[in-house]
Design a protein around this motif. Structure first.
Motif, PDB file in Angstrom:
ATOM      1  N   THR A  86      27.528  46.758  28.591  1.00 22.82           N
ATOM      2  CA  THR A  86      27.917  46.288  29.920  1.00 22.82           C
ATOM      3  C   THR A  86      29.432  46.405  30.094  1.00 22.82           C
ATOM      4  O   THR A  86      29.910  46.586  31.205  1.00 22.82           O
ATOM      5  CB  THR A  86      27.531  44.815  30.160  1.00 22.82           C
ATOM      6  N   SER A  87      30.183  46.310  28.976  1.00 18.25           N
ATOM      7  CA  SER A  87      31.643  46.358  29.096  1.00 18.25           C
ATOM      8  C   SER A  87      32.120  47.714  29.599  1.00 18.25           C
ATOM      9  O   SER A  87      33.148  47.809  30.265  1.00 18.25           O
ATOM     10  CB  SER A  87      32.287  46.039  27.746  1.00 18.25           C
ATOM     11  N   ILE A  88      31.361  48.772  29.290  1.00 20.55           N
ATOM     12  CA  ILE A  88      31.773  50.104  29.745  1.00 20.55           C
ATOM     13  C   ILE A  88      31.718  50.189  31.270  1.00 20.55           C
ATOM     14  O   ILE A  88      32.431  50.974  31.882  1.00 20.55           O
ATOM     15  CB  ILE A  88      30.883  51.189  29.106  1.00 20.55           C
ATOM     16  N   MET A  89      30.884  49.318  31.876  1.00 22.96           N
ATOM     17  CA  MET A  89      30.772  49.351  33.326  1.00 22.96           C
ATOM     18  C   MET A  89      32.102  49.024  34.006  1.00 22.96           C
ATOM     19  O   MET A  89      32.285  49.336  35.172  1.00 22.96           O
ATOM     20  CB  MET A  89      29.732  48.337  33.808  1.00 22.96           C
ATOM     21  N   SER A  90      32.998  48.363  33.274  1.00 20.84           N
ATOM     22  CA  SER A  90      34.285  48.027  33.889  1.00 20.84           C
ATOM     23  C   SER A  90      35.039  49.289  34.288  1.00 20.84           C
ATOM     24  O   SER A  90      35.844  49.269  35.218  1.00 20.84           O
ATOM     25  CB  SER A  90      35.130  47.202  32.918  1.00 20.84           C
ATOM     26  N   ILE A  91      34.772  50.404  33.605  1.00 22.63           N
ATOM     27  CA  ILE A  91      35.490  51.647  33.905  1.00 22.63           C
ATOM     28  C   ILE A  91      35.066  52.182  35.267  1.00 22.63           C
ATOM     29  O   ILE A  91      35.858  52.790  35.974  1.00 22.63           O
ATOM     30  CB  ILE A  91      35.250  52.686  32.795  1.00 22.63           C
ATOM     31  N   ILE A  92      33.794  51.955  35.647  1.00 24.37           N
ATOM     32  CA  ILE A  92      33.398  52.366  36.989  1.00 24.37           C
ATOM     33  C   ILE A  92      33.532  51.180  37.945  1.00 24.37           C
ATOM     34  O   ILE A  92      32.790  51.056  38.905  1.00 24.37           O
ATOM     35  CB  ILE A  92      31.969  52.963  37.018  1.00 24.37           C
ATOM     36  N   SER A  93      34.492  50.315  37.639  1.00 26.90           N
ATOM     37  CA  SER A  93      34.879  49.142  38.445  1.00 26.90           C
ATOM     38  C   SER A  93      33.729  48.247  38.875  1.00 26.90           C
ATOM     39  O   SER A  93      33.672  47.773  39.999  1.00 26.90           O
ATOM     40  CB  SER A  93      35.733  49.541  39.652  1.00 26.90           C
ATOM     41  N   ILE A  94      32.772  48.037  37.953  1.00 25.96           N
ATOM     42  CA  ILE A  94      31.792  46.970  38.144  1.00 25.96           C
ATOM     43  C   ILE A  94      32.486  45.696  37.650  1.00 25.96           C
ATOM     44  O   ILE A  94      33.036  45.687  36.549  1.00 25.96           O
ATOM     45  CB  ILE A  94      30.515  47.226  37.319  1.00 25.96           C
ATOM     46  N   GLN A  95      32.454  44.639  38.470  1.00 23.64           N
ATOM     47  CA  GLN A  95      33.329  43.500  38.146  1.00 23.64           C
ATOM     48  C   GLN A  95      32.675  42.532  37.180  1.00 23.64           C
ATOM     49  O   GLN A  95      32.255  41.449  37.578  1.00 23.64           O
ATOM     50  CB  GLN A  95      33.740  42.811  39.435  1.00 23.64           C
ATOM     51  N   GLU A  96      32.607  42.935  35.906  1.00 29.01           N
ATOM     52  CA  GLU A  96      32.073  42.027  34.897  1.00 29.01           C
ATOM     53  C   GLU A  96      33.208  41.548  33.991  1.00 29.01           C
ATOM     54  O   GLU A  96      34.376  41.685  34.355  1.00 29.01           O
ATOM     55  CB  GLU A  96      30.920  42.683  34.125  1.00 29.01           C
ATOM     56  N   LEU A  97      32.849  41.012  32.831  1.00 30.76           N
ATOM     57  CA  LEU A  97      33.848  40.318  32.007  1.00 30.76           C
ATOM     58  C   LEU A  97      35.027  41.198  31.613  1.00 30.76           C
ATOM     59  O   LEU A  97      36.189  40.806  31.774  1.00 30.76           O
ATOM     60  CB  LEU A  97      33.147  39.749  30.757  1.00 30.76           C
ATOM     61  N   ALA A  98      34.744  42.411  31.100  1.00 29.23           N
ATOM     62  CA  ALA A  98      35.839  43.267  30.659  1.00 29.23           C
ATOM     63  C   ALA A  98      36.739  43.651  31.830  1.00 29.23           C
ATOM     64  O   ALA A  98      37.954  43.789  31.680  1.00 29.23           O
ATOM     65  CB  ALA A  98      35.298  44.521  29.976  1.00 29.23           C
ATOM     66  N   PHE A  99      36.139  43.779  33.011  1.00 27.88           N
ATOM     67  CA  PHE A  99      36.918  44.126  34.195  1.00 27.88           C
ATOM     68  C   PHE A  99      37.843  42.978  34.588  1.00 27.88           C
ATOM     69  O   PHE A  99      39.043  43.170  34.798  1.00 27.88           O
ATOM     70  CB  PHE A  99      35.965  44.472  35.347  1.00 27.88           C
ATOM     71  N   SER A 100      37.278  41.757  34.664  1.00 30.44           N
ATOM     72  CA  SER A 100      38.147  40.647  35.056  1.00 30.44           C
ATOM     73  C   SER A 100      39.175  40.350  33.975  1.00 30.44           C
ATOM     74  O   SER A 100      40.281  39.904  34.285  1.00 30.44           O
ATOM     75  CB  SER A 100      37.344  39.393  35.421  1.00 30.44           C
ATOM     76  N   ALA A 101      38.817  40.649  32.708  1.00 29.25           N
ATOM     77  CA  ALA A 101      39.800  40.459  31.641  1.00 29.25           C
ATOM     78  C   ALA A 101      41.003  41.375  31.871  1.00 29.25           C
ATOM     79  O   ALA A 101      42.156  40.949  31.703  1.00 29.25           O
ATOM     80  CB  ALA A 101      39.168  40.760  30.285  1.00 29.25           C
ATOM     81  N   GLN A 102      40.737  42.619  32.268  1.00 29.26           N
ATOM     82  CA  GLN A 102      41.859  43.525  32.536  1.00 29.26           C
ATOM     83  C   GLN A 102      42.709  43.008  33.685  1.00 29.26           C
ATOM     84  O   GLN A 102      43.937  43.063  33.631  1.00 29.26           O
ATOM     85  CB  GLN A 102      41.330  44.928  32.869  1.00 29.26           C
ATOM     86  N   GLU A 103      42.038  42.488  34.727  1.00 26.82           N
ATOM     87  CA  GLU A 103      42.784  41.943  35.857  1.00 26.82           C
ATOM     88  C   GLU A 103      43.675  40.790  35.429  1.00 26.82           C
ATOM     89  O   GLU A 103      44.856  40.741  35.761  1.00 26.82           O
ATOM     90  CB  GLU A 103      41.814  41.449  36.939  1.00 26.82           C
ATOM     91  N   VAL A 104      43.074  39.855  34.660  1.00 27.68           N
ATOM     92  CA  VAL A 104      43.839  38.673  34.237  1.00 27.68           C
ATOM     93  C   VAL A 104      44.970  39.088  33.303  1.00 27.68           C
ATOM     94  O   VAL A 104      46.101  38.597  33.425  1.00 27.68           O
ATOM     95  CB  VAL A 104      42.906  37.651  33.551  1.00 27.68           C
ATOM     96  N   ALA A 105      44.689  40.028  32.390  1.00 24.12           N
ATOM     97  CA  ALA A 105      45.717  40.458  31.445  1.00 24.12           C
ATOM     98  C   ALA A 105      46.907  41.060  32.186  1.00 24.12           C
ATOM     99  O   ALA A 105      48.066  40.795  31.853  1.00 24.12           O
ATOM    100  CB  ALA A 105      45.140  41.467  30.450  1.00 24.12           C
ATOM    101  N   VAL A 106      46.625  41.846  33.220  1.00 19.71           N
ATOM    102  CA  VAL A 106      47.703  42.481  33.966  1.00 19.71           C
ATOM    103  C   VAL A 106      48.472  41.445  34.785  1.00 19.71           C
ATOM    104  O   VAL A 106      49.706  41.417  34.787  1.00 19.71           O
ATOM    105  CB  VAL A 106      47.148  43.591  34.880  1.00 19.71           C
ATOM    106  N   SER A 107      47.726  40.531  35.455  1.00 15.17           N
ATOM    107  CA  SER A 107      48.413  39.632  36.380  1.00 15.17           C
ATOM    108  C   SER A 107      49.166  38.523  35.661  1.00 15.17           C
ATOM    109  O   SER A 107      50.168  38.042  36.169  1.00 15.17           O
ATOM    110  CB  SER A 107      47.421  39.049  37.387  1.00 15.17           C
ATOM    111  N   THR A 108      48.704  38.108  34.448  1.00 20.23           N
ATOM    112  CA  THR A 108      49.416  37.010  33.774  1.00 20.23           C
ATOM    113  C   THR A 108      50.323  37.501  32.669  1.00 20.23           C
ATOM    114  O   THR A 108      51.184  36.767  32.194  1.00 20.23           O
ATOM    115  CB  THR A 108      48.436  36.025  33.123  1.00 20.23           C
ATOM    116  N   ASP A 109      50.089  38.754  32.215  1.00 21.95           N
ATOM    117  CA  ASP A 109      50.853  39.298  31.099  1.00 21.95           C
ATOM    118  C   ASP A 109      50.536  38.577  29.790  1.00 21.95           C
ATOM    119  O   ASP A 109      51.246  38.719  28.812  1.00 21.95           O
ATOM    120  CB  ASP A 109      52.364  39.213  31.382  1.00 21.95           C
TER     121      ASP A 109
END
Lengths: 268, 298
Positions: B240-263
């Protein structure tokens, strides 16, 4: 009877071709309904270019070279590390066994993508690794856990008597491993290792998310320039397919050869 | 060697290899600590990452945040895809064991195509095909839009955030089509491992071919492959984590968002890896128990 069978097979073959044809035709209908512009004629220039009689690799072939480099490097590391983990896991050392077990469990229960991010964002800055190195190491560490299991199965597949006989003639434990057990486990290890190499090449596409320009990433780049989504992805998939199919033929060939040599050894 | 003889394992005396490994581990840990503390000078801040799971709004109510929403989407995708891929996988498996040649060839073509291309490439093709071509042509996007607008409690409970329903459905479909190929191989192995005498016996007492499959072969086959199916479920959760690459908003996707926005890169990825580990480890413990029970039952 034979005649009837043959005509039935021919009929089935025709049905098969009709279904595949219908699927492709359906794809064509669905895409043209969305005004998708098929441009297969534009694809070859992204594979290679010919300038004054010399062939230059295009972005897709350059990506393939990167994919092969990273996969080959990762495969070598995975093969060595996997053996180390397998030997530690079967050793008399309790710390070694715990380490090996823990390593395998951690790697097997974390998605490779998350492992890649963990490596690229957390481990790489600590150890000063570059992009390419962290991609290669992630792949290597991931596959090494599976390689370790293959080695273990291979080593355990060698009859115990062999080892006991080696011990009886006075070989040390390391010598028993090196001269008696490992050589005999190779026929059990090599075919699944080839399958592991196939998996590794498939998984290597994932390094494109940390901006390594492998085949998948070059494919994405070409698409963002040209919007030939289907043409480029089909081409990329075909390239992967050719490599993995060639390797799986190799695996089946190896398996058959070893099975034959084992059968002839038994006959002797 | 420190491996004790049987019946004499009470005290553990570390051997040379143990000491070597312990020293190596200590050096490794020390190096990591030194780098973090004195070279990278990383300041840990778990608090600001934890609030991306849940936080308290002004009224004092707990509100779900990005990471928890991502985890929820991951679980939804995993559960729905598991069911759908089991159905599709069963169809493919039945085609693979058909007596006619053409279903075998069609299923084989699909399975080999999926298994020999990288998941990433397959998902990209499918994502584009399903969401940009198939949905508009078949009018499914209108159905989904209607679903998203309806405020029925059932839809909300099943599919979650209405704004992300289409995203979720595409993710489920892509992953199911991908995993079905692997599930079908597991099921086929199970069907083929049921003895020929079972089939012949069923036919002899007068069951039809379909009845034999449904009432005699399949129940036994499924029982045999349950541990392997749970293993496949672990792979599905991981995939399911690979789905983040096709911008399905699951855990790995939101993790990337949070990592970028909070550093707070270290904290986010360590936490997310831990979450996946807990889920998958629990499932693999389950799989081992099932296997053990089967071994005992025999």
């Amino acid at each position: 009877m034979r005649q009837k069978n043959r005509s039935r097979y021919l009929g089935d073959l025709l049905i098969y071709l009709a279904i595949i044809g219908a699927a492709l035709w359906g794809l064509r209908i669905a895409t043209t309904a969305q005004a998708y512009n098929w441009q297969w004629y534009n694809v070859p220039q992204y594979l290679y270019k010919i300038h004054e009689g010399v062939v230059y690799p295009g972005p897709l072939l350059r990506g393939l070279i990167t994919t092969m480099q990273i996969s080959a490097g990762a495969m070598v590391i995975a093969a060595v590390l996997g053996l180390l983990v397998a030997v530690l896991g079967m050793s008399g050392s309790r710390v070694g066994r715990i380490l090996a077990r823990g390593y395998i469990e951690v790697v097997r229960n974390i998605p490779i993508l998350v492992l890649l991010f963990l490596f690229y964002f957390v481990v790489a800055p600590i150890f000063g690794l570059g992009r390419f190195a962290s991609g290669m190491l992630t792949l290597a560490l991931y596959e090494a856990a599976f390689a370790a299991e293959i080695y273990r199965a291979g080593i355990e597949g060698v009859p115990r008597g062999q080892r006991e006989a080696a011990a009886a003639v006075g070989l040390t434990r390391a010598q028993q491993m090196r001269y008696v057990v490992l050589p005999q486990s190779i026929p059990l290890i090599l075919p699944p290792m080839t399958n592991l190499a196939i998996n590794l090449i498939k998984h290597s596409a994932i390094v494109s998310v940390i901006a390594i320009f492998d085949l998948a990433n070059e494919g994405r780049n070409v698409i963002s320039e040209t919007f030939m989504v289907f043409e480029v992805w089909f081409t990329v998939a075909l390239v992967y397919l050719v490599i993995t199919t060639a390797l799986s033929f190799l695996a089946t060939g190896l398996e058959r050869r070893f099975a034959r040599s084992r059968a002839s050894a038994r006959a002797r | 060697m420190s491996a004790g003889r049987p019946g004499q394992r009470a005290r553990w005396r570390p051997g040379a290899v143990d000491w070597l490994l312990l020293v190596g581990l200590a050096v490794f840990a020390g190096y990591v600590y030194y780098q973090l503390r004195h070279v990278l000078v990383y300041r840990w801040d778990w608090q600001s990452v934890l609030q991306f799971f849940a936080y308290r709004d002004e009224a004092g109510e707990w509100q779900q945040n990005l990471l928890l929403a991502g985890l929820e989407a991951t679980l939804r995708i995993a559960i729905f895809s598991a069911i759908l891929s089991l159905v599709l996988g069963l169809v493919l498996a039945l085609m693979r064991v058909s007596s006619r040649l053409w279903p075998r060839m069609v299923a084989r073509t699909y399975v080999e195509l999926v298994r020999n291309t990288p998941p990433l490439v397959f998902l990209f093709i499918f994502y584009f095909f399903i969401s940009a071509q198939l949905f508009p042509v078949l009018g499914i996007d209108r159905v989904i839009a209607a679903l998203a607008e309806s405020d029925s409690a059932l839809v909300l409970w099943l599919l979650g955030d209405p704004r992300l329903v289409e995203n979720l459905v595409v993710g489920i479909l892509c992953l199911s089509c991908f995993e079905a190929a692997y599930v079908s191989e597991v099921l086929r192995a199970g069907i083929e491992s049921v003895g020929k005498d079972q089939r012949e016996g069923a036919l002899a007492v007068g069951l039809t071919g379909t009845q034999t499959m449904w009432h005699v072969v399949l129940p036994q086959a499924v029982r045999i492959v349950i541990p392997a199916l749970v293993g496949q479920l672990i792979t599905l959760v991981k995939d399911t984590s690979i789905m983040s690459i096709i911008s399905i908003q699951e855990l790995a996707f939101s993790a990337q968002e949070v990592a970028v926005s909070t550093d707070r890169v270290f904290e986010v990825w360590i936490l997310v890896a831990l979450i996946y580990f807990v889920i998958c480890y629990a499932l693999s413990a389950l799989s081992r128990r099932l296997e053990l029970r089967r071994a005992v039952g025999r």
